[in-house]
Design a protein around this motif. Structure first.
Motif, PDB file in Angstrom:
ATOM      1  N   ILE A   1       0.992  -1.294   0.101  1.00 24.04           N
ATOM      2  CA  ILE A   1      -0.015   0.227   0.078  1.00 24.04           C
ATOM      3  C   ILE A   1       0.956   1.341   0.134  1.00 24.04           C
TER       4      ILE A   1
ATOM      5  N   GLY B   1      -1.177   6.123   2.056  1.00 24.67           N
ATOM      6  CA  GLY B   1      -2.570   5.444   1.163  1.00 24.67           C
ATOM      7  C   GLY B   1      -3.345   5.022   2.623  1.00 24.67           C
TER       8      GLY B   1
ATOM      9  N   THR C   1      -7.537   2.008  -1.932  1.00 19.11           N
ATOM     10  CA  THR C   1      -6.470   0.543  -2.550  1.00 19.11           C
ATOM     11  C   THR C   1      -7.316  -0.721  -3.341  1.00 19.11           C
ATOM     12  N   ASP C   2      -6.604  -0.688  -4.289  1.00 13.77           N
ATOM     13  CA  ASP C   2      -7.317  -1.875  -5.549  1.00 13.77           C
ATOM     14  C   ASP C   2      -7.213  -3.040  -4.791  1.00 13.77           C
TER      15      ASP C   2
ATOM     16  N   THR D   1      -3.334  -5.298  -4.872  1.00 17.85           N
ATOM     17  CA  THR D   1      -2.613  -4.891  -3.816  1.00 17.85           C
ATOM     18  C   THR D   1      -2.730  -5.050  -2.960  1.00 17.85           C
ATOM     19  N   LEU D   2      -4.460  -5.177  -2.330  1.00 11.93           N
ATOM     20  CA  LEU D   2      -5.030  -5.374  -0.510  1.00 11.93           C
ATOM     21  C   LEU D   2      -4.337  -6.580  -0.189  1.00 11.93           C
TER      22      LEU D   2
END
Length: 206
Positions: free
Chosen positions: A179, A183, A188-189, A192-193
């Motif tokens: 992240i 952010g 967050t997409d 990625t998360l």
């Protein structure tokens, strides 16, 4: 901005109080509602009133719930030994949408911020300690995952919680820094998360 009616002006002023909505957008929404059948507006009004008056919070994790204990805390397939600590409710929704985590949550209701006058006492940290000392399910807590913002306030909160848990002998980890610094989890997409949850690392104050 000039309005043809005081009623329109009042509606625009109230709608524009919502985050991310300016006066022009509020005006478009107000005019849209005027064009809809009256039952549509009544249903919207009723839903908002119910949201405000009838929404409750889980007595264990402080997530939004329709009953005293939320469905996540009651979930039979959840790993009761894992507790993911987040700043607020949108973070729970963001992590749940990744489908990569099957433990429990604990919503702090904010992060430590001396500038804003928010100290540890204003957050749900005491109830987190209580959950560890007296697990609701009876299963011992084995790991605390700190999924807090990558900000100075988030790091301060993580440091404080870790110091509190040091004597408990419980593993404390934090989500990987996939992240971006500064952010927010909510924006967050999911890929990625999800990777951040799966590749979490140990968190230490030493």
């Amino acid at each position: 901005m000039n309005f043809p009616s005081k009623l329109i002006e009042d509606a625009v002023n109230e709608i524009s109080r919502l985050p991310g909505i300016g006066k022009k957008t509020a005006l478009r929404l107000a005019l849209h509602l005027l064009k809809q059948p009256e039952t549509h507006t009544d249903n919207l009004t009723e839903a908002i009133i119910k949201l405000r008056k009838e929404t409750s919070y889980c007595s264990i994790c402080h997530n939004i719930s329709d009953q005293e204990i939320c469905s996540i805390c009651l979930g039979s397939r959840r790993d009761k030994g894992l507790i993911c600590v987040v700043e607020d409710i949108p973070d729970v929704l963001a992590i749940e949408n990744t489908s990569q985590y099957n433990g429990l949550y604990h919503v702090l209701g904010g992060v430590i911020s001396p500038i804003q006058g928010i100290g540890p006492e204003e957050l749900k940290i005491a109830s987190l300690i209580e959950r560890i000392d007296q697990p609701h399910s009876g299963d011992p807590v084995t790991e605390i995952i700190l999924a807090l913002p990558s900000t100075m306030e988030g790091d301060t909160t993580a440091f404080y919680i870790t110091r509190k848990l040091k004597e408990k002998g419980i593993k404390v980890s934090t989500i990987a820094r996939g992240i971006p610094i500064g952010g927010e989890l909510e924006f967050t997409d999911e890929v990625t998360l999800g990777r951040s949850i799966l590749t979490r690392i140990n968190y230490s104050v030493d």
